[in-house]
Design an enzyme around this catalytic site. Sequence first.
Site, PDB file in Angstrom:
ATOM      1  N   LYS A 123      15.186   0.017   5.651  1.00 58.50           N
ATOM      2  CA  LYS A 123      14.803   0.600   4.354  1.00 58.50           C
ATOM      3  C   LYS A 123      15.081   2.115   4.340  1.00 58.50           C
ATOM      4  CE  LYS A 123      12.416   1.369   0.542  1.00 58.50           C
ATOM      5  NZ  LYS A 123      12.797   0.933  -0.768  1.00 58.50           N
ATOM      6  N   LEU A 172       0.842  -1.206   0.000  1.00 55.44           N
ATOM      7  CA  LEU A 172       0.000   0.000   0.000  1.00 55.44           C
ATOM      8  C   LEU A 172       0.875   1.254   0.000  1.00 55.44           C
ATOM      9  CD1 LEU A 172      -2.470  -1.455   2.632  1.00 55.44           C
ATOM     10  CD2 LEU A 172      -3.011  -0.959   0.227  1.00 55.44           C
ATOM     11  N   PRO A 173       0.268   2.419  -0.291  1.00 46.74           N
ATOM     12  CA  PRO A 173       1.097   3.625  -0.450  1.00 46.74           C
ATOM     13  C   PRO A 173       1.876   4.043   0.806  1.00 46.74           C
ATOM     14  CG  PRO A 173      -1.054   3.945  -1.471  1.00 46.74           C
ATOM     15  CD  PRO A 173      -1.120   2.642  -0.713  1.00 46.74           C
ATOM     16  N   THR A 202       6.429   0.637   2.036  1.00 46.17           N
ATOM     17  CA  THR A 202       7.432   1.442   2.748  1.00 46.17           C
ATOM     18  C   THR A 202       6.675   2.440   3.606  1.00 46.17           C
ATOM     19  OG1 THR A 202       8.980   1.273   0.909  1.00 46.17           O
ATOM     20  CG2 THR A 202       9.380   3.030   2.499  1.00 46.17           C
ATOM     21  N   LYS A 214       9.749  10.891  -0.602  1.00 47.00           N
ATOM     22  CA  LYS A 214       8.921  10.248   0.436  1.00 47.00           C
ATOM     23  C   LYS A 214       9.816   9.521   1.457  1.00 47.00           C
ATOM     24  CE  LYS A 214       6.153   6.192   1.251  1.00 47.00           C
ATOM     25  NZ  LYS A 214       5.629   4.915   0.787  1.00 47.00           N
TER      26      LYS A 214
HETATM   27  P1  NAD Z   1       0.941   2.532  -6.152  1.00 48.29           P
HETATM   28  O1  NAD Z   1       0.317   3.816  -5.768  1.00 48.29           O
HETATM   29  O2  NAD Z   1       1.191   2.232  -7.597  1.00 48.29           O
HETATM   30  O3  NAD Z   1       0.064   1.308  -5.563  1.00 48.29           O
HETATM   31  C1  NAD Z   1      -0.619   1.329  -4.343  1.00 48.29           C
HETATM   32  C2  NAD Z   1      -1.948   0.630  -4.560  1.00 48.29           C
HETATM   33  O4  NAD Z   1      -2.630   0.534  -3.305  1.00 48.29           O
HETATM   34  C3  NAD Z   1      -2.878   1.379  -5.516  1.00 48.29           C
HETATM   35  O5  NAD Z   1      -3.259   0.533  -6.593  1.00 48.29           O
HETATM   36  C4  NAD Z   1      -4.079   1.764  -4.639  1.00 48.29           C
HETATM   37  O6  NAD Z   1      -5.317   1.742  -5.330  1.00 48.29           O
HETATM   38  C5  NAD Z   1      -4.001   0.677  -3.580  1.00 48.29           C
HETATM   39  N1  NAD Z   1      -4.716   1.020  -2.361  1.00 48.29           N
HETATM   40  C6  NAD Z   1      -4.667   2.169  -1.629  1.00 48.29           C
HETATM   41  N2  NAD Z   1      -5.464   2.080  -0.553  1.00 48.29           N
HETATM   42  C7  NAD Z   1      -6.045   0.849  -0.596  1.00 48.29           C
HETATM   43  C8  NAD Z   1      -6.960   0.173   0.228  1.00 48.29           C
HETATM   44  N3  NAD Z   1      -7.482   0.759   1.308  1.00 48.29           N
HETATM   45  N4  NAD Z   1      -7.345  -1.076  -0.120  1.00 48.29           N
HETATM   46  C9  NAD Z   1      -6.836  -1.663  -1.237  1.00 48.29           C
HETATM   47  N5  NAD Z   1      -5.960  -1.069  -2.063  1.00 48.29           N
HETATM   48  C10 NAD Z   1      -5.565   0.179  -1.746  1.00 48.29           C
HETATM   49  O7  NAD Z   1       2.302   2.444  -5.325  1.00 48.29           O
HETATM   50  P2  NAD Z   1       3.552   1.478  -5.596  1.00 48.29           P
HETATM   51  O8  NAD Z   1       4.540   2.154  -6.489  1.00 48.29           O
HETATM   52  O9  NAD Z   1       3.047   0.129  -5.950  1.00 48.29           O
HETATM   53  O10 NAD Z   1       4.216   1.463  -4.138  1.00 48.29           O
HETATM   54  C11 NAD Z   1       3.661   0.707  -3.079  1.00 48.29           C
HETATM   55  C12 NAD Z   1       4.616   0.768  -1.898  1.00 48.29           C
HETATM   56  O11 NAD Z   1       5.882   0.253  -2.290  1.00 48.29           O
HETATM   57  C13 NAD Z   1       4.861   2.198  -1.395  1.00 48.29           C
HETATM   58  O12 NAD Z   1       4.915   2.168   0.013  1.00 48.29           O
HETATM   59  C14 NAD Z   1       6.205   2.556  -2.011  1.00 48.29           C
HETATM   60  O13 NAD Z   1       6.918   3.496  -1.242  1.00 48.29           O
HETATM   61  C15 NAD Z   1       6.898   1.203  -1.993  1.00 48.29           C
HETATM   62  N6  NAD Z   1       7.960   1.057  -2.991  1.00 48.29           N
HETATM   63  C16 NAD Z   1       7.776   1.478  -4.272  1.00 48.29           C
HETATM   64  C17 NAD Z   1       8.793   1.322  -5.199  1.00 48.29           C
HETATM   65  C18 NAD Z   1       8.625   1.783  -6.627  1.00 48.29           C
HETATM   66  O14 NAD Z   1       9.621   1.854  -7.356  1.00 48.29           O
HETATM   67  N7  NAD Z   1       7.404   2.071  -7.071  1.00 48.29           N
HETATM   68  C19 NAD Z   1      10.009   0.725  -4.830  1.00 48.29           C
HETATM   69  C20 NAD Z   1      10.173   0.269  -3.524  1.00 48.29           C
HETATM   70  C21 NAD Z   1       9.130   0.439  -2.609  1.00 48.29           C
END
Ligand code: NAD
Length: 304
Positions: free
Chosen positions: A175, A71-72, A100, A250
């Site tokens: 992290k 999740l975000p 994260t 972030k």
């Molecule tokens: P994203 O925004 O693409 O995905 C998050 C998903 O969570 C979305 O599809 C959203 O609809 C869903 N969501 C939000 N609230 C919800 C709920 N209550 N119930 C169900 N679904 C819900 O983000 P991401 O890029 O996939 O990143 C996710 C996590 O991974 C973050 O914490 C980010 O910091 C971490 N991260 C991302 C990366 C990257 O390169 N994108 C790398 C390492 C870590």
Amino acid sequence: MCRELHVTRIAFIGLGNMGGGMAANQAKAQNHVRAFDLSAAAVERAVAAGCHAAASVAEAVADAEVVITMLPAGPHVRAVYGEQILANAPKTALLVDCSTIDVESARAVAKQAAEAGFRFADAPVSGGVMAAEAGTLAFMVGCDAPDFAAVEAALAPMSRATIHAGDHGAGQAAKICNNMLLGVSMLGTCEAFALAEKLGLAADRFFEIASKSSGQCWSITTYCPVPGVGPQTPADRHYEGGFATAMMLKDLKLAQDAAAKAGASTPMGAQAEALYALLDGNGFGGKDFSAAIQLLRGKLADLN
Ligand code: NAD
């Protein structure tokens, strides 16, 4: 020898940029994945990748052996666990949050989960969307030591390395410390290349020398911010793809919040946060974080 295939019932919540590929790899490993996201399009993509659609978090976790969340940020994780997962998952389910988030939220959710009788792990990842799709993420895990083997096994289809960082919250601590170091080292690398340029030193010569000298670091040798120098990186694609500036910002904010609460002094991390906020504020949050070199070269407009 014919090995018996164990199908694990996995609930996967959060199917965004990262979770989409991760859930697909669980399905590819022949696990039964019940997938839920607030976005119907994200659920559809997961179904196309072999997952089964769930209409709610409650439905996804109802008979799960493992619950994985991606999740975000902290508030989403607190809400989804506090309001939905803990009330609806079987107590035997292993709960793993890969988002994260801040250390405090991770520890608060772990405490709540333990009080409700669950095993919980914070397991944030290193590696971006491509690693999520390839199943080559590195996981840093905070959990009770006896639970680590089960966490490692559950994450295996998505992982190239899974490391036990310590107790609850230690995964998130690892992290944010790692990414603060990455942000600082990238900015140092950008500064050095920008100075080299002003001094008339060719970037490829400086790359070769610094790669073999005491300034060597990952930001130089693996992720060089100068186009055409070193291995292929986002710099060669006009700073598209890779690790977005907004994501780095972030993580740097999480590090600064954690430092303030823990009474740690992190002046370099604070500078990095300010510089990435500047890059983000100029409208370049979507560019790879190595684009900071254009800020330091005084050539931000070239990013357009
Ligand atoms: P994203 O925004 O693409 O995905 C998050 C998903 O969570 C979305 O599809 C959203 O609809 C869903 N969501 C939000 N609230 C919800 C709920 N209550 N119930 C169900 N679904 C819900 O983000 P991401 O890029 O996939 O990143 C996710 C996590 O991974 C973050 O914490 C980010 O910091 C971490 N991260 C991302 C990366 C990257 O390169 N994108 C790398 C390492 C870590």
